[in-house]
Design a protein around this motif. Structure first.
Motif, PDB file in Angstrom:
ATOM      1  N   UNK A 225       0.860  -1.188   0.000  1.00 35.66           N
ATOM      2  CA  UNK A 225       0.000   0.000   0.000  1.00 35.66           C
ATOM      3  C   UNK A 225       0.894   1.236   0.000  1.00 35.66           C
ATOM      4  N   UNK A 226       0.287   2.378  -0.253  1.00 32.80           N
ATOM      5  CA  UNK A 226       1.061   3.600  -0.347  1.00 32.80           C
ATOM      6  C   UNK A 226       1.506   4.134   1.001  1.00 32.80           C
ATOM      7  N   UNK A 227       2.650   4.753   1.022  1.00 36.32           N
ATOM      8  CA  UNK A 227       3.175   5.386   2.223  1.00 36.32           C
ATOM      9  C   UNK A 227       4.092   6.534   1.857  1.00 36.32           C
ATOM     10  N   UNK A 228       4.254   7.442   2.779  1.00 37.71           N
ATOM     11  CA  UNK A 228       5.052   8.644   2.514  1.00 37.71           C
ATOM     12  C   UNK A 228       6.526   8.361   2.727  1.00 37.71           C
ATOM     13  N   UNK A 229       7.303   8.581   1.677  1.00 43.17           N
ATOM     14  CA  UNK A 229       8.747   8.400   1.729  1.00 43.17           C
ATOM     15  C   UNK A 229       9.376   9.756   2.045  1.00 43.17           C
ATOM     16  N   UNK A 230       9.973   9.863   3.236  1.00 38.13           N
ATOM     17  CA  UNK A 230      10.532  11.138   3.669  1.00 38.13           C
ATOM     18  C   UNK A 230      11.793  11.527   2.897  1.00 38.13           C
ATOM     19  N   UNK A 231      12.441  10.540   2.257  1.00 38.79           N
ATOM     20  CA  UNK A 231      13.672  10.863   1.526  1.00 38.79           C
ATOM     21  C   UNK A 231      13.389  11.501   0.168  1.00 38.79           C
TER      22      UNK A 231
ATOM     23  N   UNK B 150       6.652   6.591   8.104  1.00 35.92           N
ATOM     24  CA  UNK B 150       5.726   7.530   8.740  1.00 35.92           C
ATOM     25  C   UNK B 150       4.409   6.860   9.107  1.00 35.92           C
ATOM     26  N   UNK B 151       3.848   6.092   8.199  1.00 36.35           N
ATOM     27  CA  UNK B 151       2.535   5.487   8.417  1.00 36.35           C
ATOM     28  C   UNK B 151       2.598   4.391   9.475  1.00 36.35           C
ATOM     29  N   UNK B 152       1.608   4.353  10.338  1.00 33.67           N
ATOM     30  CA  UNK B 152       1.453   3.297  11.330  1.00 33.67           C
ATOM     31  C   UNK B 152      -0.022   2.936  11.406  1.00 33.67           C
ATOM     32  N   UNK B 153      -0.306   1.672  11.784  1.00 34.51           N
ATOM     33  CA  UNK B 153      -1.692   1.277  11.993  1.00 34.51           C
ATOM     34  C   UNK B 153      -1.729   0.172  13.046  1.00 34.51           C
ATOM     35  N   UNK B 154      -2.904  -0.096  13.581  1.00 27.53           N
ATOM     36  CA  UNK B 154      -3.051  -1.115  14.622  1.00 27.53           C
ATOM     37  C   UNK B 154      -4.371  -1.839  14.430  1.00 27.53           C
ATOM     38  N   UNK B 155      -4.485  -2.999  15.069  1.00 27.18           N
ATOM     39  CA  UNK B 155      -5.704  -3.811  15.022  1.00 27.18           C
ATOM     40  C   UNK B 155      -6.168  -4.043  16.448  1.00 27.18           C
ATOM     41  N   UNK B 156      -7.416  -3.719  16.711  1.00 27.03           N
ATOM     42  CA  UNK B 156      -7.984  -3.944  18.041  1.00 27.03           C
ATOM     43  C   UNK B 156      -8.501  -5.376  18.119  1.00 27.03           C
ATOM     44  N   UNK B 157      -8.107  -6.107  19.147  1.00 25.41           N
ATOM     45  CA  UNK B 157      -8.580  -7.478  19.312  1.00 25.41           C
ATOM     46  C   UNK B 157      -8.531  -7.848  20.783  1.00 25.41           C
TER      47      UNK B 157
END
Length: 203
Positions: free
Chosen positions: A80-86, A141-148
């Motif tokens: 998936x897409x993500x922001x490349x800081x470089x 930069x991008x982070x995500x989590x799953x609630x379980x």
């Protein structure tokens, strides 16, 4: 008149023997289920296990008791897409969800056929396990989590097995049946390994 004396044939296992088995279970029904039910072709399912470790003690020539432990790891990933800081722009990165499964159970075996090189048995075990889910991404930069929330699942196993001893202290083993399965939420049943194989050591 002379009566010939017959000696009892040596047995592969005897009362007081400890054995240690290290094996691998197939198939991983969890990973097979994820692959079958994944509609997007860009999803990738990987993993390994369950690995089996069994310690067994012969109470007598027919019955044994022991502890079994299993470990399994699975990963579902996608791009998936993500922001490349470089380069200060969006580009594809890998994202994923990882699952670890650990179980420990107490097991009893009935050894119905014991010969010099062969040990055939049937066993039943119960215990507890733990599921652990985690997420990861290679995007800086991008982070995500799953609630379980998983309660401690019950672990169950019921198999027929056989050991063939190549030498008095080492042999091959295989088992058929529910080598590892879960009872989730006290109502859902999930088998995880139907065939297992590996090495067995007398210690």
């Amino acid at each position: 008149m002379v009566f010939a004396q017959t000696e009892t044939a040596p047995k592969s296992i005897q009362k007081g023997n400890f054995t240690l088995s290290a094996g691998y279970g197939v198939p991983s029904i969890l990973r097979a289920y994820l692959k079958y039910n994944t509609s997007r072709t860009e999803y990738t399912v990987k993993g390994w296990g369950p690995y089996m470790l069994k310690l067994d003690y012969m109470l007598n020539h027919r019955f044994s008791i022991g502890l079994n432990a299993t470990y399994s790891f699975s990963r579902l990933s996608w791009m998936d897409g993500g922001w490349d800081t470089s380069i200060h722009a969006l580009r594809p990165y890998e994202y994923g969800i990882e699952a670890e499964e650990i179980s420990v159970s107490l097991r009893g075996n009935y050894h119905f056929l014991v010969r010099k090189r062969i040990d055939a048995y049937a066993g039943l075990g119960f215990g507890y396990g733990r599921f652990s889910l985690g997420t990861y991404t290679e995007a800086p930069v991008n982070q995500f989590s799953v609630a379980y929330e998983f309660p401690k699942p019950l672990a169950l196993e019921a198999t027929l097995g056989m050991r063939y001893y190549i030498r008095p202290w080492i042999g091959l083993y295989t088992e058929l049946g529910l080598g590892k399965s879960w009872i989730l939420f006290r109502k859902k049943f999930l088998p995880e390994s139907l065939i297992q194989f590996g090495l067995n050591f007398k210690i």
